[in-house]
Design a protein around this motif. Structure first.
Motif, short mmCIF file in Angstrom:
data_model
loop_
_atom_site.label_atom_id
_atom_site.label_comp_id
_atom_site.label_asym_id
_atom_site.label_seq_id
_atom_site.Cartn_x
_atom_site.Cartn_y
_atom_site.Cartn_z
N GLU B 178 0.86 -1.23 0.04
CA GLU B 178 0.15 0.07 -0.09
C GLU B 178 0.78 1.12 -0.01
O GLU B 178 1.62 1.20 0.66
CB GLU B 178 -1.03 0.00 1.14
N GLU B 179 0.36 2.12 -1.07
CA GLU B 179 1.17 3.45 -0.99
C GLU B 179 0.29 4.60 -0.49
O GLU B 179 1.04 5.69 -0.64
CB GLU B 179 1.75 3.69 -2.34
N LYS B 180 -0.65 4.52 -0.38
CA LYS B 180 -1.75 5.56 -0.23
C LYS B 180 -2.38 5.45 1.50
O LYS B 180 -2.50 6.37 2.15
CB LYS B 180 -2.67 5.77 -1.14
N ALA B 182 -3.68 3.70 4.98
CA ALA B 182 -3.13 3.27 6.24
C ALA B 182 -4.11 2.62 6.91
O ALA B 182 -5.21 3.10 7.09
CB ALA B 182 -2.60 4.34 6.85
N TRP B 218 0.16 -3.45 4.69
CA TRP B 218 0.14 -2.19 5.15
C TRP B 218 1.59 -1.79 5.34
O TRP B 218 2.58 -2.61 5.88
CB TRP B 218 -0.81 -2.25 6.33
N THR B 219 1.56 -0.51 5.09
CA THR B 219 2.59 0.19 5.50
C THR B 219 2.50 1.30 6.61
O THR B 219 1.50 1.72 6.62
CB THR B 219 3.52 0.99 4.06
N ASP B 221 1.94 4.98 8.22
CA ASP B 221 1.04 6.04 7.42
C ASP B 221 1.72 7.18 6.98
O ASP B 221 1.31 8.00 6.41
CB ASP B 221 -0.01 6.08 8.55
N HIS B 224 5.07 5.44 4.17
CA HIS B 224 4.75 4.08 3.38
C HIS B 224 6.02 3.43 2.83
O HIS B 224 5.88 2.64 1.76
CB HIS B 224 4.02 4.60 2.09
#
Lengths: 351, 351
Positions: B178-180, B182, B218-219, B221, B224
């Motif tokens: 995920e980049e956007k 969180a 998940w990265t 918040d 990322h």
């Protein structure tokens, strides 16, 4: 008008048991509620029915995965018995924004609006007319579909309940600027009125209450250097004569009271700024006397003046002004809400 | 043993209607459930009663403010009919950690443990014995107290339901980094098994599914740049022969499967590291062939091997190994869970 709302009235109203001169906030409920079920991929016929318990399987996803969203609104009645709402479509739109983020189906505007109006017609006697009281309206939607698989439910319920209510806050409000906990992540659900956002605030708020404050001022989760929200409200800060509020974001609720206040303030000659507010500048302004006011803004409390704040073990009192913005703006907005003045914005909606 | 558990049995079991050879995950429920109410400031007598709908006022805070937490556990039965649990006290302790963060009262360990054992005794016939099946156990607690004031409820319900279940995932699992979006904020509730954490994941997960993935990795918040969790599981990455997982934090769940795997891996000669994992190093390792495995770890799926991942519009496949760590570790842990081997750790608890 939706052609079809089923109506089942209570056999006997319980209104005589209610003391309208001593109303709590949100804990006395009117006779009826609106309900509408989403099953088999579509919304069923909405119903006005007696306010009564809801029965759910223990496997309903509301219990497990937090798919729940809500709105807060108020209805007022004027001296002539006219009933009115304040920007109700904005609540419907925001509920649907929350729904999108929580993967809950959109509620059609006609079910929301026509259902609400029908409910208010039937329970019109429940709208208080005392100064400072109103009928608090709580639309909410939640997952009724079953399963322990962590995925969206296949069934939902939309409900509107109402509660004749007095003030949300009693007495002076002191707030604590949060340095450790956070209510929202970047890319999270902070902008949605999701149930889980509120439960997440309870523990830090309880710690603040134990220290003698009423509410937490939330800061960004990364640096805690920027002020974002006040408890369950948006926050306004007045430095000298400028009224400042934080920009909305994916962490901050797009408050209807917030944007109404911004509009009214601008149209009444108050300079406003929508920009990030650093904790440092607020503390600095408090120290040098430039911090004139802080207040929270939201449906429940409308405008809630803040008497002082705590930060890093220091307490700062706000001055007691003659005619503060909070008081001016609260009068301007509630006069529109309660039909005491012209409404140049078209915000008031008669029922 | 708690002196007092009220028991009300079903009149007729529905077990004959269940096909134990084709069990879904978490959507067929056993005959009974354990319930215990917290009212008037204390836990009342726990009950084993028929699995049946729960009735709640529309003003119950579970619908509005997301005060709900849960656990996931499994019960197994061996060839001799012995019933066993895996580290059940860890689930009780974690439920109480979640409870503290969500301002829900702690459930006493004896109500949790004795209630669970009594429930399993009564529904022992519901524990599947087929390879890969188990009795999934869902303890949960939620706010039953009423009110539209955004504050903790004054009443709660603790429930344990069980569901004979097959595999959580079917087929190969592909994940999207995920980049956007969180799932958790610093200082938030990410470490708690709070219902709201799961609803918050549904929308980004749905977007990933539309792109052809099964789950989101998940990265953090803020940047990322660091890998935190895999969907509703902890994540492990094998680079060359080292097995790496992210440290727990206030954003990451302290998974019981996660820590059991770390222990078993170390004791079986697999080098482990608990440290932050950057997206960059995973992508780099995938490109140069050093990334050997990725897998999710959690109660529901135990170990869920990841076949490939997507990042910034690129897809990376993981190699198909002869005897991957995921398979070795899954066998070691499930052999302990199902009483097929010695348990040097004392993790297995016979019912």
């Amino acid at each position: 008008m939706t052609s079809n709302i089923e109506i089942q009235r209570v056999e006997k109203s319980k209104i005589d048991s209610v003391d309208f001169n001593n109303l709590p906030f949100g804990s006395v409920y009117s006779d009826h509620m609106l309900t509408c079920d989403f099953v088999d991929g579509k919304w069923q016929t909405p119903k006005v029915e007696p306010f009564a318990p809801i029965s759910l399987d223990p496997s309903a996803k509301i219990f497990h995965y937090g798919q729940s969203i809500f709105e807060g609104m108020k209805a007022y009645k004027d001296a002539d018995g006219n009933m009115m709402l304040f920007r109700p479509l904005e609540n419907c739109k925001r509920l649907n924004k929350s729904a999108e983020r929580l993967v809950i189906p959109q509620i059609p505007e006609d079910i929301f609006m026509d259902g609400l109006k029908k409910l208010l017609e039937i329970d019109s006697a429940w709208i208080p007319t005392n100064e400072g009281s109103s009928l608090y309206i709580r639309p909410f939607m939640f997952a009724t579909g079953n399963g322990f698989h962590a995925s969206p439910a296949d069934a939902y319920k939309f409900v509107i309940c109402t509660a004749p209510s007095g003030a949300y806050f009693a007495g002076k409000v002191k707030v604590l600027i949060e340095e450790k906990y956070a209510r929202a992540a970047n890319g999270g659900v902070g902008y949605a009125k999701a149930g889980g956002n509120y439960a997440a605030q309870f523990y830090p708020t309880q710690l603040a209450i134990e220290k003698g404050y009423n509410q937490v001022i939330w800061t960004d989760d990364n640096t805690h250097q920027f002020i974002e929200e006040a408890g369950a409200m948006n926050i306004f800060v007045r430095i000298n004569d400028t009224l400042i509020t934080s920009p909305t974001s994916d962490r901050i609720l797009d408050g209807i009271t917030r944007k109404s206040i911004l509009q009214i303030a601008e149209d009444n000659g108050i300079q406003t700024e929508v920009r990030k507010i650093s904790v440092g500048e607020v503390v600095e302004a408090a120290k040098n006397g430039n911090l004139k006011e802080m207040f929270g803004a939201g449906t429940a409390a409308v405008i809630s003046p803040i008497a002082g704040f705590g930060y890093q073990e220091n307490d700062f009192d706000l001055p007691e002004l003659e005619n503060p913005y909070a008081q001016q703006l609260k009068k301007l907005i509630t006069d529109i809400q309660t039909n005491k003045t012209e409404d140049p914005y078209g915000w008031r909606v008669m029922v």
